[in-house]
Scaffold this motif. Structure first.
Motif, PDB file in Angstrom:
ATOM      1  N   ALA A 262      96.058  -4.467-119.334  1.00  0.00           N
ATOM      2  CA  ALA A 262      96.303  -3.042-119.529  1.00  0.00           C
ATOM      3  C   ALA A 262      97.040  -2.426-118.352  1.00  0.00           C
ATOM      4  N   LYS A 263      96.975  -3.097-117.182  1.00  0.00           N
ATOM      5  CA  LYS A 263      97.591  -2.535-115.983  1.00  0.00           C
ATOM      6  C   LYS A 263      98.821  -3.299-115.531  1.00  0.00           C
ATOM      7  N   THR A 264      99.037  -4.488-116.014  1.00  0.00           N
ATOM      8  CA  THR A 264     100.144  -5.327-115.559  1.00  0.00           C
ATOM      9  C   THR A 264     101.193  -5.404-116.650  1.00  0.00           C
ATOM     10  N   ARG A 265     102.415  -5.115-116.303  1.00  0.00           N
ATOM     11  CA  ARG A 265     103.485  -5.198-117.290  1.00  0.00           C
ATOM     12  C   ARG A 265     104.039  -6.601-117.341  1.00  0.00           C
ATOM     13  N   PRO A 266     104.586  -7.048-118.475  1.00  0.00           N
ATOM     14  CA  PRO A 266     105.145  -8.397-118.564  1.00  0.00           C
ATOM     15  C   PRO A 266     106.406  -8.524-117.738  1.00  0.00           C
ATOM     16  N   ILE A 267     106.631  -9.716-117.207  1.00  0.00           N
ATOM     17  CA  ILE A 267     107.840  -9.975-116.420  1.00  0.00           C
ATOM     18  C   ILE A 267     108.936 -10.432-117.374  1.00  0.00           C
ATOM     19  N   THR A 268     109.745  -9.498-117.849  1.00  0.00           N
ATOM     20  CA  THR A 268     110.843  -9.794-118.762  1.00  0.00           C
ATOM     21  C   THR A 268     112.104  -9.166-118.219  1.00  0.00           C
ATOM     22  N   PRO A 269     113.274  -9.734-118.560  1.00  0.00           N
ATOM     23  CA  PRO A 269     114.516  -9.202-117.999  1.00  0.00           C
ATOM     24  C   PRO A 269     114.800  -7.754-118.342  1.00  0.00           C
ATOM     25  N   LEU A 270     114.241  -7.233-119.444  1.00  0.00           N
ATOM     26  CA  LEU A 270     114.544  -5.868-119.872  1.00  0.00           C
ATOM     27  C   LEU A 270     113.304  -5.000-119.910  1.00  0.00           C
ATOM     28  N   SER A 271     112.277  -5.308-119.099  1.00  0.00           N
ATOM     29  CA  SER A 271     111.069  -4.495-119.075  1.00  0.00           C
ATOM     30  C   SER A 271     111.348  -3.155-118.424  1.00  0.00           C
ATOM     31  N   THR A 272     110.567  -2.144-118.793  1.00  0.00           N
ATOM     32  CA  THR A 272     110.760  -0.802-118.262  1.00  0.00           C
ATOM     33  C   THR A 272     110.284  -0.715-116.832  1.00  0.00           C
ATOM     34  N   PRO A 273     111.075  -0.214-115.918  1.00  0.00           N
ATOM     35  CA  PRO A 273     110.633  -0.141-114.521  1.00  0.00           C
ATOM     36  C   PRO A 273     109.536   0.882-114.330  1.00  0.00           C
ATOM     37  N   ILE A 274     108.675   0.636-113.323  1.00  0.00           N
ATOM     38  CA  ILE A 274     107.595   1.558-113.010  1.00  0.00           C
ATOM     39  C   ILE A 274     108.131   2.655-112.109  1.00  0.00           C
ATOM     40  N   ARG A 275     107.845   3.872-112.420  1.00  0.00           N
ATOM     41  CA  ARG A 275     108.282   5.005-111.620  1.00  0.00           C
ATOM     42  C   ARG A 275     107.062   5.875-111.333  1.00  0.00           C
ATOM     43  N   THR A 276     106.317   5.532-110.315  1.00  0.00           N
ATOM     44  CA  THR A 276     105.131   6.292-109.946  1.00  0.00           C
ATOM     45  C   THR A 276     105.528   7.561-109.217  1.00  0.00           C
ATOM     46  N   GLN A 277     104.970   8.667-109.607  1.00  0.00           N
ATOM     47  CA  GLN A 277     105.303   9.929-108.973  1.00  0.00           C
ATOM     48  C   GLN A 277     104.612  10.047-107.614  1.00  0.00           C
ATOM     49  N   ALA A 278     105.326  10.580-106.642  1.00  0.00           N
ATOM     50  CA  ALA A 278     104.778  10.706-105.299  1.00  0.00           C
ATOM     51  C   ALA A 278     103.884  11.929-105.139  1.00  0.00           C
ATOM     52  N   GLY A 279     103.835  12.843-106.119  1.00  0.00           N
ATOM     53  CA  GLY A 279     102.996  14.037-106.018  1.00  0.00           C
ATOM     54  C   GLY A 279     103.810  15.284-106.274  1.00  0.00           C
ATOM     55  N   SER A 280     103.156  16.411-106.214  1.00  0.00           N
ATOM     56  CA  SER A 280     103.823  17.680-106.482  1.00  0.00           C
ATOM     57  C   SER A 280     104.788  18.036-105.353  1.00  0.00           C
TER      58      SER A 280
ATOM     59  N   ARG B  53     100.097   7.984 -96.533  1.00  0.00           N
ATOM     60  CA  ARG B  53      99.310   6.946 -97.186  1.00  0.00           C
ATOM     61  C   ARG B  53      99.625   6.882 -98.672  1.00  0.00           C
ATOM     62  N   GLN B  54      99.888   8.037 -99.264  1.00  0.00           N
ATOM     63  CA  GLN B  54     100.192   8.079-100.691  1.00  0.00           C
ATOM     64  C   GLN B  54     101.458   7.283-101.005  1.00  0.00           C
ATOM     65  N   LEU B  55     102.486   7.455-100.170  1.00  0.00           N
ATOM     66  CA  LEU B  55     103.734   6.727-100.394  1.00  0.00           C
ATOM     67  C   LEU B  55     103.527   5.229-100.195  1.00  0.00           C
ATOM     68  N   ALA B  56     102.709   4.846 -99.225  1.00  0.00           N
ATOM     69  CA  ALA B  56     102.437   3.425 -98.996  1.00  0.00           C
ATOM     70  C   ALA B  56     101.755   2.811-100.206  1.00  0.00           C
TER      71      ALA B  56
ATOM     72  N   PRO C 186     100.910   6.721 -90.233  1.00  0.00           N
ATOM     73  CA  PRO C 186      99.571   6.774 -90.831  1.00  0.00           C
ATOM     74  C   PRO C 186      99.273   5.617 -91.768  1.00  0.00           C
ATOM     75  N   ALA C 187     100.287   4.852 -92.151  1.00  0.00           N
ATOM     76  CA  ALA C 187     100.038   3.758 -93.098  1.00  0.00           C
ATOM     77  C   ALA C 187     101.065   2.655 -92.908  1.00  0.00           C
ATOM     78  N   TYR C 188     100.618   1.422 -93.138  1.00  0.00           N
ATOM     79  CA  TYR C 188     101.477   0.240 -93.091  1.00  0.00           C
ATOM     80  C   TYR C 188     101.178  -0.610 -94.323  1.00  0.00           C
ATOM     81  N   VAL C 189     102.204  -1.292 -94.811  1.00  0.00           N
ATOM     82  CA  VAL C 189     102.029  -2.259 -95.895  1.00  0.00           C
ATOM     83  C   VAL C 189     102.531  -3.608 -95.408  1.00  0.00           C
ATOM     84  N   VAL C 190     101.642  -4.585 -95.386  1.00  0.00           N
ATOM     85  CA  VAL C 190     102.020  -5.960 -95.073  1.00  0.00           C
ATOM     86  C   VAL C 190     102.290  -6.663 -96.402  1.00  0.00           C
ATOM     87  N   TYR C 191     103.523  -7.056 -96.629  1.00  0.00           N
ATOM     88  CA  TYR C 191     103.900  -7.723 -97.880  1.00  0.00           C
ATOM     89  C   TYR C 191     103.688  -9.234 -97.783  1.00  0.00           C
ATOM     90  N   ILE C 192     103.979  -9.799 -96.633  1.00  0.00           N
ATOM     91  CA  ILE C 192     103.738 -11.218 -96.390  1.00  0.00           C
ATOM     92  C   ILE C 192     103.130 -11.335 -94.999  1.00  0.00           C
TER      93      ILE C 192
END
Length: 327
Positions: free
Chosen positions: A137-155, A235-238, A189-195
């Motif tokens: 329900a939360k993970t989209r399929p990995i397909t060449p034409l799947s709809t990109p996720i566009r999460t809103q950053a807030g008001s 933190r929200q953007l991270a 205020p926030a860091y993301v370690v990807y690898i």
């Protein structure tokens, strides 16, 4: 009866025969040659040799041109590879300089700043060593034409500032206007370690561990060229960027196989769709720390580019963002 020898009808032999035929034709037409009607056998032999020499010189010229073309193409490929290496070295050097500055600030703030009284919030850490099953329900399929996720950053917030010439005091600010706290030793205020170490990744609210807040430095090593980290202004953007990275399935894709020298990555949906030579370039340049649709490719970078160009010609690639995001 003995059989006649096999005739070798090669391009060189055909060219030689044609030159001899032209020389013999010139013998019958005195007006088109420099030989008189009563030319002797040595004169004809000299003419044949002259024509053969000219033909050989022409063939040598063609071989030289072909060799020069091959050398030119090799030089172009070498130049492209050198440009890519220089770009990677610049990115790594910039990142190392940033980490040195962060560590220097950590020492200065640890000495100068008092200990705050508030209790910081513990951050979350996700590791790829034992990934859990994704929720459909939360993970989209990995397909060449799947709809990109566009999460809103807030008001939207209209920026404002007080009139010039007044004195500002920290105690006059309310908690909402201060934004996310920046702990001692951190620049953001926030860091993301990807690898990180052992494939670990996650969102962190501090650079080094502070009280009960685990720092990004616990799994990130600045001297390791394969590690990837990004600081964020909020933190929200991270969490927005990190959630896109997780939900698009890229973290699972990288966790399935250990890095190899011949692995490449093809971004068909993302900030910069193209073929990339390693994981670091994929996250930093192709995805620019966001999510997307990615394929792992085993082979040369030229082969990965060729495959990407085929999909692009078929309209199977998509750029999900027009401009680079401000972190």
């Amino acid at each position: 009866m003995a059989s006649s020898p096999t005739r070798l009808d090669t391009p060189a032999r055909r060219r030689r025969n044609e030159l001899i035929r032209l020389a013999m034709m010139s013998e019958t037409d005195c007006e088109e040659t420099d030989l008189p009607n009563n030319s002797t056998q040595p004169d004809r032999q000299a003419l044949f040799e002259q024509v053969l020499k000219r033909g050989e010189a022409l063939a040598q010229t063609q071989r030289n041109l072909l060799q020069n073309e091959v050398q030119r193409r090799m030089a172009e490929e070498l130049l492209l590879d050198l440009e890519s290496q220089v770009k990677d070295n610049i990115d790594e050097l910039t990142q190392q300089v940033n980490e040195v500055n962060i560590q220097a600030a950590e020492l200065k703030r640890a000495i100068a700043m008092p200990t705050p009284q508030s209790t910081p919030t513990r951050n979350r850490i996700l590791t790829s060593s034992a990934p859990s099953m994704p929720d459909p329900a939360k993970t989209r399929p990995i397909t060449p034409l799947s709809t990109p996720i566009r999460t809103q950053a807030g008001s939207t917030i209209t920026p404002s500032r007080p009139p010039p010439g007044i004195t500002l005091r920290e105690e006059d600010e309310d908690e909402a206007s201060k934004g996310d706290p920046i702990y001692p030793g951190s620049k953001s205020p926030a860091y993301v370690v990807y690898i990180g170490k052992e494939g670990k990744h996650g969102v962190f609210y501090a650079w080094s561990t502070y009280n009960d807040v685990i720092g990004a430095f616990s799994i990130y090593q600045p001297t390791c060229h394969t590690h990837v980290i990004r600081s964020f202004s909020t933190r929200q953007l991270a969490h927005q960027f990190y959630d896109e990275f997780l939900e698009s399935g890229i973290a699972d894709l990288l966790a399935e196989q250990n890095p190899t020298k011949d692995e490449r990555f093809i971004v068909v949906e993302g900030v910069a769709p193209a073929a990339y030579k390693n994981r670091k370039s994929l996250i930093m340049d192709g995805l620019q720390f966001r999510g997307g649709v990615v394929y792992r490719y085993i082979g040369t970078l030229e082969g990965a580019r060729s495959q990407f160009n085929k999909w692009k010609a078929q309209g199977l690639t998509q750029k999900t963002y027009d401009h680079r995001t401000t972190f």
